[in-house]
Structures are given as structure tokens and as C-alpha cells.
Design a protein around this motif. Structure first.
Motif, short mmCIF file in Angstrom:
data_model
loop_
_atom_site.label_atom_id
_atom_site.label_comp_id
_atom_site.label_asym_id
_atom_site.label_seq_id
_atom_site.Cartn_x
_atom_site.Cartn_y
_atom_site.Cartn_z
N UNK A 11 1.06 4.89 1.54
CA UNK A 11 1.80 4.22 2.17
C UNK A 11 3.33 3.81 1.98
N UNK A 12 4.03 3.59 2.89
CA UNK A 12 5.55 3.44 2.32
C UNK A 12 5.62 1.59 2.46
N UNK A 13 5.79 1.11 1.57
CA UNK A 13 5.60 -0.41 1.73
C UNK A 13 7.23 -0.96 0.90
N UNK A 14 7.24 -2.16 1.52
CA UNK A 14 8.50 -2.92 0.96
C UNK A 14 7.84 -3.92 -0.01
N UNK A 15 6.81 -4.58 0.30
CA UNK A 15 6.21 -5.65 -0.36
C UNK A 15 4.73 -5.78 -0.63
N UNK A 16 4.01 -5.29 0.44
CA UNK A 16 2.38 -5.34 0.50
C UNK A 16 1.92 -4.47 1.41
N UNK A 17 0.36 -4.31 1.64
CA UNK A 17 -0.13 -3.41 2.74
C UNK A 17 0.20 -3.79 4.10
N UNK A 104 7.06 3.59 -1.61
CA UNK A 104 6.16 4.23 -1.09
C UNK A 104 4.97 4.26 -2.26
N UNK A 105 3.75 3.79 -2.08
CA UNK A 105 2.73 3.46 -2.78
C UNK A 105 1.44 4.10 -2.59
N UNK A 106 0.57 4.40 -3.47
CA UNK A 106 -0.68 4.97 -3.16
C UNK A 106 -1.87 3.71 -3.54
N UNK A 107 -2.86 3.54 -2.37
CA UNK A 107 -3.66 2.27 -2.72
C UNK A 107 -5.07 3.07 -2.92
N UNK A 113 -4.16 -5.09 -6.56
CA UNK A 113 -2.63 -5.44 -6.80
C UNK A 113 -1.86 -4.46 -5.94
N UNK A 114 -0.73 -4.32 -6.18
CA UNK A 114 0.23 -3.61 -5.36
C UNK A 114 0.12 -1.86 -5.20
N UNK A 115 -0.65 -1.57 -5.90
CA UNK A 115 -1.06 0.09 -6.05
C UNK A 115 -0.12 0.79 -6.87
#
Length: 540
Positions: A11-17, A104-107, A113-115
């Protein structure tokens, strides 16, 4: 949602899920971003330079003051290799087309945590053909937290510099608009884009006719950058009228008779969710929800002319267009059959009004529009008319229909517009008069609106470009088209129906319509400006 490794979520995130990018923002291959922007426009001071993966290719990425440019990194090859030159072609996007940036992060299912950071996602507003806008994304992949953090902060700083873009909006939603679809339109198409852009919203769902008017008279608007209407022409006209009325009261002006109104204090956004959407269609050139939403997000402002309607020394309302005669009677009939669907009651009313077609005996006075260029030429020529353009003209006789339009009035049944030669802010109105004629000839005139032929090329149709109009019926009372005349006689006796922006207004005497240039700002791009921009998106 794009998927990463098995058991993971990207997902593309600024701070969290909770700040996931909406699924509607589809990624576009980087090869499609090539623009016709001139090299000197893309140049400027270089802010950052680094390496990112774009569409599975490692790229040399340069962020300047006006554009983001990138070129694939390729091993050296013999000079003159045309295939290599094509592959290494520089591509770029203008920074003014970016409306949001997120990490952009992967969870993983088991991950806390933040991925895992993957890079940066840019949310872009694309200009398409036929005045349409589209949202899309561009991923800049780099696994370095420090590297992405520097770029992310720089993008945020750039976006914060677009001061014309709204940060907080008052949303007024009419749940009854067009088969009660407005609520679904807002929460499925509009709200996700506003959330992605980081715009705060406060939503009011109207409960009765006139609710928006009473709401905007009382509610505090200081915290908002603009007001957005989600509905049809009736809702849009009511909110525009309310904003202008509020501006007059805030300026200490008397609202019983408004001669020189002040401008509305906040811009108005229009999300087309009605059955006709004439105002939104005229503003954007297309009744497209995503286009309207992106104009709001990007802060595109379009000044628009507005009319005041008054009678015998009394102010009636603000508006953009009006019809008297056939147009007014048709709306009056349709309003008495609200239990039908919008299309059914419109068709029913038109057929019945045509069956009982009859002219109005009236007097029409108008003040012709004289442009500043014409006035200057008259001064040079020494014409006595150069001192004043107060040269009223009068028409009398049997009139079937009078149309007064400050905007082009585009809609599905008139794709070129009811007044195709009118613009949103050229300081004039179109006055279209259809004199008495046979029913077949009048029907031919009406059918022309849906075709490419000139709807005014009839001997009984007259067109004028004007600044003011006065319409005075010379008969004692308006004809009643209802077969059960007694049931409606009390309501319509001595009143003549007017169609003002799709709202029924019944007036017993003369109506004075006066144009006021650029009285309200609407979120939207002019059709001329949008058409000029199409050269930048031919490859998309």
C-alpha cells in the motif's frame, strides 16, 4: 490492492495502514508520461537527484522546480543505435499535476510496525481528450528509508506551496438527486479522491427543499476553503444563490433590491449527480464526476458571470439562465408530476406543452452588449453613442419562448448548448426569442438543439447579445395547461411560470434580468483552456 510476496500486502501510506491509497488510482506505464513540454519549461534549479526503479527499470531521476524527469540507466552501446536512443528517452511530469504523495510499504500478516518500505507513490492528475481528467499513480521504488525520506519531505514541501488548492471543504449532498444516486456517487467516487489528497471534509445531507439555503445562511464557513455541491442543477443553483446572498449580507447590503452585488466569498465546486447537470456540464465541458473532483482538488478556479432576477422593485434570486413561455410552462407541468421519473416527467411535460402550444403577448426590452473594444472604436470615430451604451431596444408581439442564458447551458439533449455562442465569463447574456409560428416549425427548431445544425436558422427565431433584459407579459393571466383547471387555478392565477436554472419561479409582473460579470468562482477549468492542454496528453 496490488499484491507483493505471498502473505504480504502493498500500500501507499503516509503514516500508517489507515491511509491506504484508493484502488481507483491505477498506475500508468512510465512510457506514457512523455509530455510535449518544452525543455526550457522542464528546466530550472535542480532540487534532488537520485536513483529509483520506475516500471522495473533503474532510472536516473531529477527533481527540479517545475518537473520530475527520469531516464533509464543503460549500459554503454555503440553510437547511432536507434533502438537504444528510444529506450533512453527522457520522460517527465510537471509538478503542478501532482496532487498527493505517500510512502509505499508492504505489510506482512505476521509483521508488526510500519511495514517494509518500497518507495514513494505520486498521485497524478492526467489531462485527457474531450475535457476529461483522470487520476493515476507513479511509483518511485527505492528501499532506502533515508533516501525516500528526503524525497518524500521535498514532495510534501512542493505540494504545500500550491496555496490555491483547498485544504478543507464543506460538502452539501442532495440524496434525492437523480434516482437517489448522489450519496453513492460521493462515497464511492469523490470521497476517496478527496481523502487521498488530504482534504478535510464536513458533509451535510440535505433533508428538504431549501435546506441548503437555510444552512448557508447560518453556518460558520471561516474554516473552509470552499463549498461543494453533490447534486443536480436545482441543488447547484440553490447553493450558488445562498453563497451570493450570504456575501451581500456580510457586506451590509440590502437584499430586498440588489443593484450592485458583491462577489461570493468562497468558491463553489459542482459534482454532477443530477439528471441534467447543465451548470456542471457547461463548466467542465463534460458531466464527469472524477473530472469535477480533480478540478476541485487541483484548485482550478473559473470566474463565472451571474444574473440577478427582480420584479417591480423586489429582488427574486441569483441565477445563470432562464426561460419564459414554452420553457416555463413545460417546467410547471413537470413539477406537478414529481411522482414520475425525471426523464418521464420531462418528456410528458414537453409533449403536453406542445399539444397546447400557444404564444404569450409580451413586451421584451433589452440593453445590447457593447464590448470595451466597440466602445473604444466609437470614441475614436467620435460617435455620440460613445458616451453611454444605455440604448434600450424593445420587441413586442406574440412570443412562444424567451431564453436568457449567461452560460452555454450544455446538456445531453443539447450537446452544443442551448446558447452555444455564450461563454462563462464574457460579460454578456444570450437572448433567444422564438416568435409565434406553427407547431411543426417550432418542433423543428427544438429538434435542432440535439443536432449539429444551427438551431437559430429559422425566420421566427431572433438572437441578441445583451447585458440586461426586461420581460413584461401583456395578458391578464397565464394560461392553465391542466385539464382539471380548477384544481390549480388558485395557485397560478395571474402568475407566469419561469424556468430559472431548472427551478420553477412564478411571477405576476415584469421580470428584470441583469448580468453581473465574474460574480462567483467555480472550481473548474474553462473548455478553451482544457482544449489547449490536449496536446500534452495525446499519447495517453
Amino acid at each position: 490492492m496490488p499484491r507483493g510476496r505471498r502473505g504480504g500486502r502493498v500500500s501507499a501510506l503516509e503514516g500508517g495502514p489507515e491511509e491506504e491509497a484508493p484502488p481507483a488510482a491505477a498506475a500508468v506505464p512510465s512510457a506514457l508520461w512523455a509530455s510535449q513540454l518544452q525543455p526550457e519549461a522542464a528546466a530550472g534549479q535542480i532540487l534532488l537527484r537520485g536513483i529509483f526503479e520506475i516500471e522495473r527499470s533503474s532510472c536516473d531521476v531529477v527533481l527540479s522546480e517545475q518537473a520530475l524527469r527520469w531516464r533509464p540507466i543503460q549500459p554503454e552501446r555503440p553510437a547511432g543505435d536507434s533502438k537504444y536512443d528510444v529506450l533512453c528517452k527522457e520522460e517527465f511530469i510537471e509538478l503542478k499535476d501532482i496532487f498527493s504523495v505517500k510512502l509505499k510499504r508492504r505489510y506482512s500478516v505476521k509483521q508488526q510496525g510500519s511495514g517494509t518500505l518500497l518507495g514513494i507513490t505520486l498521485f497524478i492528475c492526467l489531462k485527457k481528450k474531450q475535457n476529461k481528467l483522470k487520476d493515476s499513480t507513479l511509483d518511485l521504488i527505492n528501499l532506502s528509508e533515508d533516501h525516500c525520506d528526503v524525497w518524500f519531505k521535498q514532495f510534501k514541501k512542493i505540494l504545500a506551496g500550491f496555496s490555491n488548492r483547498p485544504k478543507s471543504l464543506k460538502i452539501i449532498l442532495n440524496p434525492q438527486s437523480h434516482k437517489k444516486e448522489a450519496t453513492q456517487v460521493y462515497y464511492e467516487k469523490v470521497e476517496p479522491l478527496l481523502r487521498t489528497a488530504g482534504i478535510k471534509t464536513d458533509v451535510t445531507i440535505t433533508e428538504y427543499e431549501g435546506h441548503a439555503l437555510s444552512l448557508l445562511k447560518e453556518c460558520e464557513l471561516q474554516e473552509f476553503d470552499g463549498v461543494v455541491c453533490v447534486g443536480g442543477d436545482g441543488s447547484a443553483s440553490e447553493i450558488a444563490h445562498a453563497l451570493l446572498l450570504r456575501a451581500q449580507k456580510n457586506a451590509g447590503k440590502e437584499t430586498d433590491l440588489i443593484l450592485t452585488p458583491v462577489r461570493a466569498e468562497l468558491p463553489l465546486g459542482l459534482i454532477p449527480a443530477g439528471s441534467t447537470n447543465v451548470l456542471a456540464h457547461s463548466l467542465h465541458g463534460i458531466p464527469h464526476v472524477v473530472t469535477a473532483t480533480l478540478h476541485i482538488i487541483m484548485g482550478h478556479i473559473q470566474p463565472v458571470d451571474v444574473c440577478t432576477f427582480s420584479t417591480t422593485g423586489k429582488f427574486l434570486r441569483f441565477g445563470f439562465s432562464a426561460m419564459f413561455g414554452f420553457g416555463g410552462r413545460t417546467l410547471a407541468l413537470a413539477e406537478k408530476h414529481r411522482w414520475m421519473s425525471p426523464n418521464q416527467r420531462r418528456d410528458f411535460a414537453i409533449i403536453k406543452a406542445l399539444a397546447k402550444l400557444q404564444p404569450e403577448d409580451c413586451e421584451i426590452s433589452f440593453l445590447p452588449f457593447i464590448s470595451s473594444q466597440d466602445l473604444q472604436e466609437r470614441k475614436v470615430e467620435g460617435s455620440p453613442k460613445s458616451v453611454s451604451n444605455d440604448q434600450w431596444q424593445t420587441i413586442q408581439g406574440q412570443i412562444l419562448n424567451v431564453s436568457i442564458m449567461a452560460i452555454p447551458c450544455l446538456c445531453s439533449v443539447a450537446p452544443r448548448g442551448l446558447a452555444p455562442n455564450t461563454r462563462l465569463n464574457n460579460g454578456s447574456m444570450a437572448l433567444i426569442i422564438a416568435r409565434n409560428t406553427s407547431r411543426p416549425e417550432f418542433i423543428k427548431h427544438l429538434k435542432r438543439y440535439a443536432s449539429v445544425k444551427n438551431q437559430f436558422n429559422f425566420p421566427f427565431v431572433e438572437t441578441y447579445t445583451v447585458e440586461e433584459v426586461k420581460v413584461r407579459p401583456r395578458t391578464n393571466s397565464a394560461p392553465n395547461l391542466e385539464e382539471d383547471a380548477g384544481r390549480h387555478a388558485a395557485a397560478s392565477e395571474n402568475n407566469f411560470p419561469w424556468n430559472v436554472d431548472g427551478d420553477l419561479v412564478e411571477v405576476a409582473s415584469e421580470v428584470h434580468v441583469k448580468l453581473h460579470p465574474r460574480l462567483i468562482n467555480l472550481y473548474g477549468g474553462s473548455m478553451e483552456e482544457m482544449n489547449d492542454s490536449e496536446v500534452n496528453c495525446n499519447c495517453l
